[in-house]
Design an enzyme around this catalytic site. Structure first.
Site, mmCIF file in Angstrom:
data_model
loop_
_atom_site.group_PDB
_atom_site.id
_atom_site.type_symbol
_atom_site.label_atom_id
_atom_site.label_comp_id
_atom_site.label_asym_id
_atom_site.label_seq_id
_atom_site.Cartn_x
_atom_site.Cartn_y
_atom_site.Cartn_z
ATOM 1 N N PRO A 171 0.777 -1.241 0.000
ATOM 2 C CA PRO A 171 0.000 0.000 0.000
ATOM 3 C C PRO A 171 0.816 1.303 0.000
ATOM 4 C CG PRO A 171 0.071 -0.904 2.193
ATOM 5 C CD PRO A 171 0.775 -1.893 1.301
ATOM 6 N N CYS A 172 1.510 1.571 -1.078
ATOM 7 C CA CYS A 172 2.255 2.832 -1.173
ATOM 8 C C CYS A 172 1.308 4.026 -1.239
ATOM 9 C CB CYS A 172 3.235 2.815 -2.338
ATOM 10 S SG CYS A 172 2.502 2.532 -3.944
#
Length: 154
Positions: free
Chosen positions: A123-124
């Site tokens: 989850p950047c």
């Protein structure tokens, strides 16, 4: 041999999911460069898409998939740290850098995030500027904003 399959989503547009040797190696948007892979929808790719669909429908908060992102040792450390950010929370680039033992490495974290080969699952999109602003996302800022709204952050 790496396998890849494409899906159309109403929320994110066309996405591709790739796997190799029993692990997901890529989840990418239509605007990004696809990996060298043979087109085949494997059972693992289907499972990844089902979990992505559940996430997009608000029914899943964590992915349970074997991941094998390809990158440098620093990138791998960064991506592992991103996976520790809980659903519905954010961290700044500086906070990630500090967690990696590189308190002045916010820019390096940004570069590693930009190279994240497994968008959404790693989850950047949960990484924001130190002042709370939304900065940088390989799939486009509209997608980052959508994902953060989905998680109740915005």
């Amino acid at each position: 041999m790496k396998k890849v399959w494409y899906y159309e989503t109403r929320e994110l547009g066309k996405i591709g999911i790739a796997e190799e040797e029993g692990a997901i190696t890529n989840l990418f948007f239509e605007t990004e460069q696809p990996p060298q892979a043979e087109p085949e929808e494997t059972e693992l790719i289907q499972r990844a898409y089902i979990q992505l669909r559940e996430y997009l429908d608000g029914k899943r908060r964590e992915f349970q998939l074997p991941l094998k992102p390809e990158g440098t040792p620093f990138q791998i450390k960064d991506w592992n740290e991103l996976c520790k950010i809980p659903y519905g929370e954010t961290r700044s680039y500086g906070e990630i850098a500090a967690a990696l033992g590189k308190p002045k490495g916010a820019r390096a974290v940004g570069h590693a995030n930009h190279r994240n080969p497994i968008s959404v699952i790693i989850p950047c999109h949960r990484v924001i500027g130190s002042d709370g602003t939304l900065v940088g996302y390989g799939g486009g800022m509209d997608k980052k904003e959508f994902l953060l709204k989905l998680e109740g952050i915005l």
